[in-house]
Write a protein that holds these residues in place. Structure first.
Motif, PDB file in Angstrom:
ATOM      1  N   ASP A   1      -9.136  12.463  20.487  1.00 64.45           N
ATOM      2  CA  ASP A   1      -8.687  11.159  19.994  1.00 64.45           C
ATOM      3  C   ASP A   1      -7.179  11.222  19.801  1.00 64.45           C
ATOM      4  OD1 ASP A   1      -8.127   8.799  18.770  1.00 64.45           O
ATOM      5  OD2 ASP A   1      -9.562   9.018  17.131  1.00 64.45           O
ATOM      6  N   HIS A   2      -6.446  10.605  20.690  1.00 64.76           N
ATOM      7  CA  HIS A   2      -4.989  10.705  20.666  1.00 64.76           C
ATOM      8  C   HIS A   2      -4.320   9.453  20.093  1.00 64.76           C
ATOM      9  CE1 HIS A   2      -5.463  14.384  22.872  1.00 64.76           C
ATOM     10  NE2 HIS A   2      -6.078  13.760  23.874  1.00 64.76           N
ATOM     11  N   ASP A   3      -5.133   8.539  19.551  1.00 66.14           N
ATOM     12  CA  ASP A   3      -4.563   7.361  18.894  1.00 66.14           C
ATOM     13  C   ASP A   3      -4.010   7.774  17.533  1.00 66.14           C
ATOM     14  OD1 ASP A   3      -5.268   5.676  20.948  1.00 66.14           O
ATOM     15  OD2 ASP A   3      -7.205   5.153  20.079  1.00 66.14           O
ATOM     16  N   MET A   4      -2.722   7.581  17.350  1.00 65.66           N
ATOM     17  CA  MET A   4      -2.084   7.976  16.100  1.00 65.66           C
ATOM     18  C   MET A   4      -1.633   6.749  15.325  1.00 65.66           C
ATOM     19  SD  MET A   4      -2.196  11.307  15.971  1.00 65.66           S
ATOM     20  CE  MET A   4      -0.930  11.844  14.823  1.00 65.66           C
ATOM     21  N   GLY A   5      -2.001   6.706  14.056  1.00 63.69           N
ATOM     22  CA  GLY A   5      -1.604   5.597  13.199  1.00 63.69           C
ATOM     23  C   GLY A   5      -0.587   6.045  12.163  1.00 63.69           C
ATOM     24  N   GLU A   6      -0.131   5.089  11.363  1.00 61.42           N
ATOM     25  CA  GLU A   6       0.828   5.374  10.306  1.00 61.42           C
ATOM     26  C   GLU A   6       0.112   5.527   8.969  1.00 61.42           C
ATOM     27  OE1 GLU A   6       4.675   3.159  10.273  1.00 61.42           O
ATOM     28  OE2 GLU A   6       3.615   1.889  11.716  1.00 61.42           O
ATOM     29  N   ILE A   7       0.787   6.184   8.044  1.00 61.74           N
ATOM     30  CA  ILE A   7       0.282   6.272   6.678  1.00 61.74           C
ATOM     31  C   ILE A   7       0.822   5.061   5.928  1.00 61.74           C
ATOM     32  CG2 ILE A   7       0.227   7.641   4.563  1.00 61.74           C
ATOM     33  CD1 ILE A   7       0.805  10.109   6.320  1.00 61.74           C
ATOM     34  N   LEU A   8      -0.021   4.066   5.778  1.00 55.49           N
ATOM     35  CA  LEU A   8       0.377   2.821   5.133  1.00 55.49           C
ATOM     36  C   LEU A   8      -0.489   2.588   3.901  1.00 55.49           C
ATOM     37  CD1 LEU A   8       0.740   0.539   8.292  1.00 55.49           C
ATOM     38  CD2 LEU A   8       2.592   1.630   6.985  1.00 55.49           C
ATOM     39  N   ILE A   9       0.136   2.355   2.764  1.00 54.01           N
ATOM     40  CA  ILE A   9      -0.587   2.152   1.515  1.00 54.01           C
ATOM     41  C   ILE A   9      -0.181   0.814   0.911  1.00 54.01           C
ATOM     42  CG2 ILE A   9      -1.009   3.066  -0.790  1.00 54.01           C
ATOM     43  CD1 ILE A   9      -1.661   5.411   0.689  1.00 54.01           C
ATOM     44  N   ASP A  10      -1.161  -0.045   0.698  1.00 56.68           N
ATOM     45  CA  ASP A  10      -0.931  -1.317   0.021  1.00 56.68           C
ATOM     46  C   ASP A  10      -1.098  -1.058  -1.472  1.00 56.68           C
ATOM     47  OD1 ASP A  10      -1.033  -3.833  -1.135  1.00 56.68           O
ATOM     48  OD2 ASP A  10      -2.241  -4.718   0.469  1.00 56.68           O
ATOM     49  N   ARG A  11       0.006  -1.059  -2.202  1.00 54.85           N
ATOM     50  CA  ARG A  11      -0.023  -0.674  -3.606  1.00 54.85           C
ATOM     51  C   ARG A  11      -0.911  -1.589  -4.450  1.00 54.85           C
ATOM     52  NH1 ARG A  11       5.558   0.309  -2.521  1.00 54.85           N
ATOM     53  NH2 ARG A  11       6.186  -1.607  -3.588  1.00 54.85           N
ATOM     54  N   GLU A  12      -1.002  -2.854  -4.069  1.00 57.22           N
ATOM     55  CA  GLU A  12      -1.802  -3.801  -4.847  1.00 57.22           C
ATOM     56  C   GLU A  12      -3.303  -3.549  -4.708  1.00 57.22           C
ATOM     57  OE1 GLU A  12      -0.625  -6.200  -6.918  1.00 57.22           O
ATOM     58  OE2 GLU A  12       1.375  -5.358  -6.521  1.00 57.22           O
ATOM     59  N   LYS A  13      -3.712  -2.880  -3.618  1.00 60.59           N
ATOM     60  CA  LYS A  13      -5.133  -2.701  -3.334  1.00 60.59           C
ATOM     61  C   LYS A  13      -5.567  -1.236  -3.360  1.00 60.59           C
ATOM     62  CE  LYS A  13      -5.404  -6.858  -0.436  1.00 60.59           C
ATOM     63  NZ  LYS A  13      -5.775  -7.387   0.899  1.00 60.59           N
ATOM     64  N   THR A  14      -4.721  -0.374  -3.923  1.00 61.82           N
ATOM     65  CA  THR A  14      -4.992   1.065  -3.895  1.00 61.82           C
ATOM     66  C   THR A  14      -5.088   1.631  -5.303  1.00 61.82           C
ATOM     67  OG1 THR A  14      -3.824   1.291  -1.785  1.00 61.82           O
ATOM     68  CG2 THR A  14      -4.164   3.299  -3.062  1.00 61.82           C
ATOM     69  N   ALA A  15      -6.083   2.476  -5.528  1.00 63.50           N
ATOM     70  CA  ALA A  15      -6.267   3.147  -6.815  1.00 63.50           C
ATOM     71  C   ALA A  15      -6.268   4.654  -6.612  1.00 63.50           C
ATOM     72  CB  ALA A  15      -7.564   2.712  -7.480  1.00 63.50           C
ATOM     73  N   LEU A  16      -5.812   5.367  -7.607  1.00 61.57           N
ATOM     74  CA  LEU A  16      -5.885   6.828  -7.642  1.00 61.57           C
ATOM     75  C   LEU A  16      -7.147   7.235  -8.384  1.00 61.57           C
ATOM     76  CD1 LEU A  16      -4.658   9.716  -7.363  1.00 61.57           C
ATOM     77  CD2 LEU A  16      -3.443   9.276  -9.517  1.00 61.57           C
ATOM     78  N   LEU A  17      -7.876   8.199  -7.828  1.00 59.20           N
ATOM     79  CA  LEU A  17      -9.056   8.760  -8.487  1.00 59.20           C
ATOM     80  C   LEU A  17      -8.896  10.271  -8.591  1.00 59.20           C
ATOM     81  CD1 LEU A  17     -11.887   8.591  -9.698  1.00 59.20           C
ATOM     82  CD2 LEU A  17     -12.816   8.578  -7.367  1.00 59.20           C
ATOM     83  N   ILE A  18      -8.712  10.758  -9.807  1.00 54.00           N
ATOM     84  CA  ILE A  18      -8.570  12.195 -10.072  1.00 54.00           C
ATOM     85  C   ILE A  18      -9.929  12.712 -10.522  1.00 54.00           C
ATOM     86  CG2 ILE A  18      -7.447  13.930 -11.511  1.00 54.00           C
ATOM     87  CD1 ILE A  18      -5.014  12.093 -11.671  1.00 54.00           C
ATOM     88  N   ILE A  19     -10.460  13.662  -9.767  1.00 54.77           N
ATOM     89  CA  ILE A  19     -11.858  14.067  -9.926  1.00 54.77           C
ATOM     90  C   ILE A  19     -11.997  15.431 -10.611  1.00 54.77           C
ATOM     91  CG2 ILE A  19     -13.994  14.576  -8.676  1.00 54.77           C
ATOM     92  CD1 ILE A  19     -12.808  12.738  -6.399  1.00 54.77           C
ATOM     93  N   ASP A  20     -12.635  15.435 -11.749  1.00 56.24           N
ATOM     94  CA  ASP A  20     -13.117  16.652 -12.437  1.00 56.24           C
ATOM     95  C   ASP A  20     -12.029  17.685 -12.741  1.00 56.24           C
ATOM     96  OD1 ASP A  20     -15.463  15.331 -12.017  1.00 56.24           O
ATOM     97  OD2 ASP A  20     -16.380  16.854 -10.735  1.00 56.24           O
TER      98      ASP A  20
END
Length: 230
Positions: free
Chosen positions: A15-34
């Motif tokens: 799979d040679h399709d490469m995308g960008e690392i894009l983060i929508d801050r309004e729709k993104t949450a951090l989850l810190i696990i255990d």
């Protein structure tokens, strides 16, 4: 679509399709696990037996990675999310019954995974370096997946979250279970490779390769922080 050439499994070699690392801050949450004492704080032995000394030596590489890499990166990520006013959630293993009768089967197993952490257990607390702040969600669970048996999926949906950044321990257990559940619920997931950890580097690398590009995208702390600033 891949975003880097790291941890590429057999399935994605072609799979040679490469995308960008894009983060929508309004729709993104951090989850810190255990990130709890029971998992990431070295046991304190007053007068260790030979077996305890051997066990401590066996796990030292894990605690060293936590102290030098994983915990500091979690602190950086947590600070960035808070600074930008983004949603932050925590997960921790904790049963409701004192005798642990409400635990799932894997926590009633023998050996390492046998856990009985009722409310008030000091070792069940999240380490002070990552203490949750007022208004940050803390999910308690008796399962590996943070979504199974909790209302987190509903809460995230209600807050307009469609993307979750995951960190924590253990990569091949509760982190993996959570990532898979999030993907099954159609959340986009970013797993931060240097902010999570399995018991050994070999298991860490194997699990990252298994999860990457199917259930999540595996990136590192620096890549995440750069994407948050775009």
């Amino acid at each position: 679509m891949r975003v880097n050439d790291r941890h590429v499994s057999f399935y994605y070699e072609n799979d040679h399709d490469m995308g960008e690392i894009l983060i929508d801050r309004e729709k993104t949450a951090l989850l810190i696990i255990d990130m709890q004492h029971v998992f990431i704080t070295r046991p304190a032995y007053e007068d260790p037996t030979e077996e305890e000394k051997r066990e401590a030596a066996r796990w030292e590489q894990f605690y060293k990675a936590i102290d030098e890499v994983v915990l500091p990166n979690n602190q950086k990520i947590l600070a960035a999310f808070r600074k930008k006013g983004m949603e932050v959630c925590f997960a921790k293993i904790q049963c409701q019954k004192k005798n642990g009768a409400d635990r799932s089967l894997d926590q009633k197993a023998t050996g390492y995974n046998e856990l009985c952490l009722p409310p008030g257990t000091p070792s069940a607390e999240i380490v002070p370096e990552l203490t949750p702040m007022d208004d940050e969600i803390v999910v308690t669970k008796t399962t590996d997946s943070t979504l199974t048996g909790t209302s987190l999926r509903l809460w995230l949906h209600n807050m307009g979250i469609d993307t979750v950044v995951c960190t924590g321990v253990l990569t091949d257990q509760c982190v993996s279970g959570t990532v898979r559940s999030l993907a099954d619920e159609s959340f986009k997931v970013w797993l931060i490779e240097d902010a999570c950890r399995a018991s050994t580097q070999k298991i860490q690398d194997n699990e990252l390769e298994i999860l990457n590009n199917i259930y999540c995208h595996v990136i590192n702390t620096e890549e995440l922080l750069e994407a948050l600033d775009k």
